[in-house]
Each structure stands twice: as structure tokens, then as C-alpha cells.
Scaffold this active site. Sequence first.
Site, mmCIF file in Angstrom:
data_model
loop_
_atom_site.group_PDB
_atom_site.id
_atom_site.type_symbol
_atom_site.label_atom_id
_atom_site.label_comp_id
_atom_site.label_asym_id
_atom_site.label_seq_id
_atom_site.Cartn_x
_atom_site.Cartn_y
_atom_site.Cartn_z
ATOM 1 N N TYR A 141 0.812 -1.210 0.000
ATOM 2 C CA TYR A 141 0.000 0.000 0.000
ATOM 3 C C TYR A 141 0.849 1.265 0.000
ATOM 4 O O TYR A 141 0.401 2.321 -0.451
ATOM 5 C CB TYR A 141 -0.942 0.018 1.204
ATOM 6 C CG TYR A 141 -2.030 -1.031 1.166
ATOM 7 C CD1 TYR A 141 -2.130 -1.939 0.112
ATOM 8 C CD2 TYR A 141 -2.951 -1.140 2.194
ATOM 9 C CE1 TYR A 141 -3.125 -2.900 0.084
ATOM 10 C CE2 TYR A 141 -3.956 -2.102 2.174
ATOM 11 C CZ TYR A 141 -4.033 -2.984 1.120
ATOM 12 O OH TYR A 141 -5.023 -3.936 1.090
ATOM 13 N N LYS A 191 3.674 -15.523 3.663
ATOM 14 C CA LYS A 191 3.699 -16.339 2.439
ATOM 15 C C LYS A 191 5.155 -16.600 2.086
ATOM 16 O O LYS A 191 5.641 -16.317 0.990
ATOM 17 C CB LYS A 191 2.971 -15.620 1.311
ATOM 18 C CG LYS A 191 2.712 -16.497 0.071
ATOM 19 C CD LYS A 191 1.777 -17.652 0.353
ATOM 20 C CE LYS A 191 1.478 -18.405 -0.962
ATOM 21 N NZ LYS A 191 0.732 -19.665 -0.702
ATOM 22 N N ASP A 224 -2.754 -18.455 3.006
ATOM 23 C CA ASP A 224 -3.869 -19.194 2.429
ATOM 24 C C ASP A 224 -4.430 -20.211 3.421
ATOM 25 O O ASP A 224 -5.653 -20.398 3.515
ATOM 26 C CB ASP A 224 -3.474 -19.854 1.113
ATOM 27 C CG ASP A 224 -2.072 -20.444 1.119
ATOM 28 O OD1 ASP A 224 -1.364 -20.301 2.127
ATOM 29 O OD2 ASP A 224 -1.689 -21.046 0.101
ATOM 30 N N ASP A 248 -5.430 -6.849 5.779
ATOM 31 C CA ASP A 248 -6.624 -6.212 5.232
ATOM 32 C C ASP A 248 -7.632 -7.268 4.798
ATOM 33 O O ASP A 248 -8.833 -7.188 5.112
ATOM 34 C CB ASP A 248 -6.214 -5.338 4.046
ATOM 35 C CG ASP A 248 -7.323 -4.397 3.587
ATOM 36 O OD1 ASP A 248 -8.400 -4.365 4.219
ATOM 37 O OD2 ASP A 248 -7.108 -3.687 2.591
ATOM 38 N N ASP A 252 -11.337 -8.660 6.999
ATOM 39 C CA ASP A 252 -12.669 -8.618 6.405
ATOM 40 C C ASP A 252 -13.302 -10.006 6.409
ATOM 41 O O ASP A 252 -14.511 -10.162 6.641
ATOM 42 C CB ASP A 252 -12.609 -8.068 4.980
ATOM 43 C CG ASP A 252 -12.653 -6.551 4.943
ATOM 44 O OD1 ASP A 252 -12.519 -5.934 6.022
ATOM 45 O OD2 ASP A 252 -12.806 -5.980 3.859
#
Length: 365
Positions: A141, A191, A224, A248, A252
Site C-alpha cells: 500500500y 507467504k 492461504d 486487510d 474482512d
Amino acid sequence: MTPLVAALAGDGIGPEVTTEALRVLDAVAARHELAVTVEHAPIGGAAMDAEGASFPARTQALVSRADAVLLGAVGGPRWDDPGAADRPERGLLALRRHLGTYANIRPVRALPIAAQFSPLKPERIAGVDLVVVRELTGGLYFGAKRRHVRPDGIEEASEDCTYTAPEVERVVRVAGRLARTRRGKVTSVDKANVLETSRLWRTVAARVMREEFPDLEYEVVLVDACAMHLVQRPSRFDVIVTENLFGDILTDEASVLAGSIGLLPSASLGDPRPGGTHPVGLYEPIHGSAPDLAGQGRANPIGAILSVAMMLRASFGHAAAAEAVEGAVEAALADGARTAELCLPGETPRSTRDVGEMVIARLRG
């Protein structure tokens, strides 16, 4: 000195939920004899309309003086031009950078009401009480962004994902300190099988946990797999710490465990200012501006109200006042303080104002 709260209502339903949160702040302050001053300033699209910038100088000056910031939400279709020089979301990123709030803390707890509204079976969400600590000022970001047409005529875009060891260290420390106040478990999400930034993250996080938090249970989970476990076995998690993009997305996803995104608060924390003992925090519900609901009294203010509880605890050190707000919210929800998305067939939804009133009534006893 009286603490100063900068209230940045923003766009869409932001002003409505912020109004109710501030009314609850007034009520709990009166009950616990707390002195708090509130000043208002614009941010996001509303600031672009009024002052020509998403994070104008007046707002910057206010948050620089404030002890805490309460934010509503930013954004909406009126300002949704990807090619524009300024956008509401740019103001939010600038606010985070200005305050140095590098750790976003999002608690997710399945209250009894969640069994009726979560898409997961009641037995899946039983005992869910987790916190995600999301690194907030680094990663994709905030990395350099490029878009161009290559010599072969193909349009191409890229952005840099960058982390430094100190950035990882400080947010992992936040997670470790938080876990010591809870059930004593930290899950680091990355990851590392693909990304170099994740390999750095994994190495640094493991060192910090080994050297500074040997008393805590520590595990590493690929992002994941974490997404899968949040649906299959969410109660296994206590404190999750991860980088900006992963956090982020995962927060959610985790919001559905509580039954409605409108119920969830957040706190974005940095380091205390020189001479201070508590961090300057940015507090906001995790939902967006929901422009389709704006002005209709249908927005759920609970996330904003619980953000005030987080503010009282983290930035002002008033744990008793925070617990009073949280208790009043649970009691009000049990007694039917529910906006439309939390109503069963045949139930009459309460307005944004009604929900605020019901929480305040329970604070006053």
C-alpha cells in the site's frame, strides 16, 4: 491536562455512526467523571469538497495536537475517479502516516447474537475471541507504484512491497504484548514459500518471539491456510500478526464470524509521543462509508461505539470506562438494539439513533 479527541466523521455513514459514538463517549465520561474535549475536522471526500484536499492542513493541525482520533469512514462514488490526483482513501493513508500508527488492532469476538447471523454454524463460531494485529504503514500500500506502456505496446503496472526488519519487529512486539494480556498465543501469518518480504518477516518475527516472548505459544501459518482455518476452526486463534495486505483481507473475512461487519471496531496505534505514556491512536469501525445507507438512519453504530471503548483503554488508560461501554453494548444488543442487517424476519429494525440511545440508557443504569 484534558485529553483531546479529534473527531473526523468523513463520508457516507461516517457522520451518523460517529455522532452516536461521541454521544456514548459523553455518557461514559459523565458516569466515570472523565474530562474529554472533542474537536471536529473534515477528511476524505467531504474535505475535498470543503477544502480542496482529502487531508487538509486544518485537519493535520488538529490530529497533531490530539491525544486520540475517532474516524467515521471515507470514500464514495462521488469521488471514485481512479485517475484523480486526490481521492478520499489517499487522505486516510496520509492520516495513518502522519500519526505513525503502524499497528492496526482488530478484535473479533462472537457474541451470543452471532449464532443467529454468522454464515457459519454455531458450533464453528463457539468460543471465537481473536485479535488481528495488522502492520499498517508498510508493504504494497505504501510502495512505489508504476504504470506505463512497454515498447511492445502492452500496458504494464507494478508496485513495490517493501519491509524492513525494524518495521516487522515493532508490530510483532505489539502482538506479543497483547497476547500476554490474553490467552498467550501468537500466530504469525506470511507467504514465505513464495515472497522474499515474507521470508524476512518470518525470520525477524521468530527472533523477536524467541528472544522477547519465550513465555508465549508461537506458530507460523501461511496466509492461504490461515484463510481456511478462519472458516473451519476460528477458535484456534488468539492473536494473529501479519503484514498490511494480508491483514486487510483476513480481517474482512474474520468480520463475518461476529455476524455483521457493523459490530466490529479497530484501533491503529503507534508509539507514545515524547513524554507520553499512552499511544496516540486512530479509532474507527472497520466498515466502509456505505453511501447507499447514508442519511437514512440505517447504519449500525456499534462498531464506532466499541472503537470508543478501545480508545478509552489504549489511549486514555481508562479500562473501567472501556468495560462499561462494552458491557452496555452487549446488554443493548441482547435487548434488541439491532439495525436492519441484524433483524430476524418479523423483527422491527432500530435506527442508528435508537441503537445509540439504548447503549446510553444501559450506561446510565
